[in-house]
Structures are given as C-alpha cells and as structure tokens.
Design a protein around this motif. Structure first.
Motif, PDB file in Angstrom:
ATOM      1  N   TYR A 182       2.151   0.355 -10.152  1.00  0.00           N
ATOM      2  CA  TYR A 182       2.424   0.979  -8.856  1.00  0.00           C
ATOM      3  C   TYR A 182       3.870   1.488  -8.838  1.00  0.00           C
ATOM      4  O   TYR A 182       4.783   0.793  -9.274  1.00  0.00           O
ATOM      5  N   GLN A 183       4.061   2.687  -8.313  1.00  0.00           N
ATOM      6  CA  GLN A 183       5.373   3.337  -8.357  1.00  0.00           C
ATOM      7  C   GLN A 183       5.999   3.573  -6.982  1.00  0.00           C
ATOM      8  O   GLN A 183       7.218   3.598  -6.857  1.00  0.00           O
ATOM      9  N   ARG A 184       5.169   3.760  -5.978  1.00  0.00           N
ATOM     10  CA  ARG A 184       5.683   4.001  -4.617  1.00  0.00           C
ATOM     11  C   ARG A 184       5.218   2.864  -3.717  1.00  0.00           C
ATOM     12  O   ARG A 184       4.129   2.907  -3.135  1.00  0.00           O
ATOM     13  N   ILE A 185       6.065   1.844  -3.639  1.00  0.00           N
ATOM     14  CA  ILE A 185       5.690   0.601  -2.957  1.00  0.00           C
ATOM     15  C   ILE A 185       6.355   0.541  -1.588  1.00  0.00           C
ATOM     16  O   ILE A 185       7.579   0.566  -1.468  1.00  0.00           O
ATOM     17  N   ALA A 186       5.542   0.474  -0.561  1.00  0.00           N
ATOM     18  CA  ALA A 186       6.050   0.339   0.813  1.00  0.00           C
ATOM     19  C   ALA A 186       6.258  -1.138   1.128  1.00  0.00           C
ATOM     20  O   ALA A 186       5.726  -2.019   0.458  1.00  0.00           O
ATOM     21  N   GLU A 216      13.261   4.189  -0.542  1.00  0.00           N
ATOM     22  CA  GLU A 216      13.080   5.179   0.521  1.00  0.00           C
ATOM     23  C   GLU A 216      12.966   4.482   1.864  1.00  0.00           C
ATOM     24  O   GLU A 216      12.078   3.650   2.061  1.00  0.00           O
ATOM     25  N   LEU A 219       9.679   4.309   3.676  1.00  0.00           N
ATOM     26  CA  LEU A 219       8.630   3.424   3.181  1.00  0.00           C
ATOM     27  C   LEU A 219       8.816   1.983   3.665  1.00  0.00           C
ATOM     28  O   LEU A 219       8.089   1.089   3.238  1.00  0.00           O
ATOM     29  N   HIS A 241       1.452   8.796   5.581  1.00  0.00           N
ATOM     30  CA  HIS A 241       2.776   9.228   5.118  1.00  0.00           C
ATOM     31  C   HIS A 241       2.629  10.518   4.311  1.00  0.00           C
ATOM     32  O   HIS A 241       1.717  10.640   3.491  1.00  0.00           O
ATOM     33  N   LYS A 244       2.472   9.648   0.507  1.00  0.00           N
ATOM     34  CA  LYS A 244       2.049   8.268   0.730  1.00  0.00           C
ATOM     35  C   LYS A 244       2.251   7.373  -0.484  1.00  0.00           C
ATOM     36  O   LYS A 244       2.141   7.802  -1.633  1.00  0.00           O
ATOM     37  N   PRO A 245       2.549   6.098  -0.190  1.00  0.00           N
ATOM     38  CA  PRO A 245       2.754   5.121  -1.263  1.00  0.00           C
ATOM     39  C   PRO A 245       1.443   4.739  -1.926  1.00  0.00           C
ATOM     40  O   PRO A 245       0.361   5.141  -1.481  1.00  0.00           O
ATOM     41  N   ASP A 246       1.561   3.951  -2.984  1.00  0.00           N
ATOM     42  CA  ASP A 246       0.349   3.491  -3.659  1.00  0.00           C
ATOM     43  C   ASP A 246       0.218   1.961  -3.608  1.00  0.00           C
ATOM     44  O   ASP A 246      -0.676   1.389  -4.235  1.00  0.00           O
TER      45      ASP A 246
END
Length: 344
Positions: A182-186, A216, A219, A241, A244-246
């Motif tokens: 996972y690269q975009r973690i909220a 970010e 996020l 978003h 959007k995150p993943d």
C-alpha cells in the motif's frame, strides 16, 4: 482563584514551596518548622481554605471504595479494563464505583465532581473523546487526591498514568501496510489533546517517512464520536478523495469497522483494492468478513496495574509518605488478519 475554593497548590505557589509541605504544615507535622507552619496557617485563613471533603474521607474515614470513570461500559476494550480493575481491587478488599461518561465531556465533569464530594479513596479515569479541558482533573490533583489516568492521558495533568506504547503500535500497523504494497495510506485520528491520539499520529507519520512515502494533510481525517455511523461517513469521505488512498489506519476499531462496512457496500475489494488496520482488537475484528487487522491492547493488565498504582498512592497518602509521578507503559501486539493481507 476568585471563582473557586483555594487549593493546596494555590498556597504552595504563593509560598514558593511544595504541595506536600503545605499539607504537612496544616497537619502540624514535626518535620515542618514552626515558622513555616505559622505562615501556612495564616495564608489558609486569608484564603479561607477549606480541606477537600474527599481528602478528609481518605485520611479519616476510608471507604475502601475506588471511583472509576470510563467512557463506555459495554465496549470490549473498556470491559476488559474493568475486569482487571475489579479483580485486583477485590484482592485488597476494595469496592469499585463504576461511572460511565458515555464519551461526553459534560457528563465526565459532573461525575468527577460527584466523586470528589463523595466517599471514595481515589480515582481512576479514562477520558472521554470530547475532553479537551482538564480543569476538573486539576482540582483532583491540586487537592492531593490519589489519581491514575488510564489508557487516555494528557500532558496537561501531572499525574500517574497507565498506558500502552501507542507510538510503536501505530508504527507497526502502518509499516505492515507499506510492506503489503500500500502506498497511499490515510489515517483516522481523534482528540489531538490526548496523548494516545498524538502518539498514534506520530507513529503513522514516522512509518511513512521511514519508507520514503509522502505525508499529505488531506489524508488525515478526524473522528469525534467513534461510532460505526461516523466510520461509514468517514469511509465515504476517504473513498471520495480526488486522489483516493489505498489503505486506512484508524485510531480505533469502532471507526474502522464503519469504514469497512461502507467499502463493502460499494463493492470495494478488501484487501486487494483497499487495506484496513484498526486499534484495540475488538471482538468484532475477528468476526467481520474479511476479518480486521488491529493493534491489540492488554486491557485487563492495564486495569490491573492501574489499581495497583492507585492503592500505592492511597497508602502513601494515608502514611504521609512522598510519591513521584509514574508512567507505566505496556506493549501492544499487531494482530494481522485478512483486511491487510494484500500479498497473501
């Protein structure tokens, strides 16, 4: 001070000494000079100081009862804490008066006030999610009433606390998500004035930084009510978003389970499209499908330790022994389940 009774701390500040010295002077202890005893008594008369009723109960009429303020009684994490508290208190012949704030600040203030006026020998408190002002707790500390903060603590209060290593738990959770690709973690955080929120946010940010992932602000989301309904609402915000995150790491299972339910309603594949990790490892974490990865807190042991420390403080107060403020920190454990196993 004009709008409230004078406290031991008020007098200590005026005479540039410690609360313990003021307390001992008022009790005519021989280790306090006659000059200091006279100064303290004169100041007490000037300020119209009245000894706190709870402190008097502690000193002269021990009730063998501990006051416990907890956000929710019917909640897995808090119920396990209560079990640890009750078992340890029973060993020493203490009863526990359990009071539920229902995550409401006003109710918490009222309960603490009632306990201060009642006949309990000390207080254990787990703050509500709404608590950002700690005047009611300062009154407890200023009147030398034995106090232990449990699970949720604040740097605004100089008192004993029993907590978990929230930073390490959060760091392990986010690093696990990164290792799963996972690269975009909220992140869903909570009340920024409480230590556990600050520590879990720091763990999240440091795990991202360690692996070279950008932070970010957009996020990072805020939970207020910590309910399933709020989690579903936040899930909609996160999934809407523009970039959007993943994955999501949440401060609480209560919230992330709502996110989980929203994603399922949108037919989002968990964990293939979206990874989830919570915190507290509630009963539902292993029941929902796919099962939820979560950071486990040793609630029973936390409650047990809180009582042990509070009884030490009560005994020290009874015998006029000095004490130092302690922070007791327990380890967490990341429980990995299907919601974050993208590479399995």
């Amino acid at each position: 001070m004009k709008n409230r009774p004078a406290t031991l701390k008020d007098m200590a500040l005026k005479l540039n000494t410690s609360v313990a010295t003021i307390s001992r002077a008022l009790k005519n202890k021989p280790d306090i000079s006659s000059e200091m005893r006279e100064r303290v008594k004169n100041l007490a008369n000037e300020l119209k100081y009245q000894p706190n009723s709870m402190a008097l109960n502690l000193k002269f009429h021990k009730s063998q009862t501990i006051g416990l303020v907890i956000p929710k009684i019917v909640h897995f994490m808090f119920s396990t804490m209560i079990s640890g508290i009750l078992e340890e208190a029973e060993k020493y012949g203490y009863n526990v008066l359990i009071c539920e704030s229902n995550q409401k600040y006003d109710r918490e203030v009222r309960i603490v006030g009632d306990l201060m006026r009642g006949k309990v020998d000390g207080l254990i408190i787990c703050f509500s999610n709404q608590t950002r002002n700690f005047n009611h707790i300062e009154q407890v500390v200023n009147n030398a009433v034995p106090l232990v903060m449990l699970d949720k603590s604040t740097d605004n209060i100089n008192a004993d606390q029993v907590i978990v290593d929230d930073y390490e738990g959060a760091f392990a959770a986010v690093e696990h998500l990164i290792q799963q690709g996972y690269q975009r973690i909220a992140h869903i955080n909570g009340n920024e004035t409480l230590h556990h929120s600050q520590a879990r946010l720091s763990g999240y940010l440091d795990a991202l930084a360690k692996h070279g992932l950008q932070t970010e602000e957009s996020l990072i989301f805020r939970a207020e009510e910590f309910t399933l309904e709020e989690g579903m609402m936040l899930g909609k915000q996160i999934f809407s978003h523009p970039n959007k995150p993943d994955a999501v790491f949440s401060i609480s299972d209560d919230v992330i389970i709502g996110v989980h339910q929203y994603l399922k309603s949108q037919r989002v594949a968990i964990p293939k499209e979206f990874g989830l990790v919570g915190f507290s490892d509630s009963v539902l974490a292993s029941v929902i499908e796919p099962s939820l990865s979560s950071v486990r807190q040793p609630g029973y042991d936390m409650g047990n330790l809180a009582v042990k420390r509070l009884l030490e403080l009560i005994n020290a107060e009874e015998k006029d022994l000095p004490t130092s403020v302690q922070t007791l920190t327990l380890k967490t454990e990341l429980i990995i389940r299907n919601s974050s196993l993208r590479n399995s």
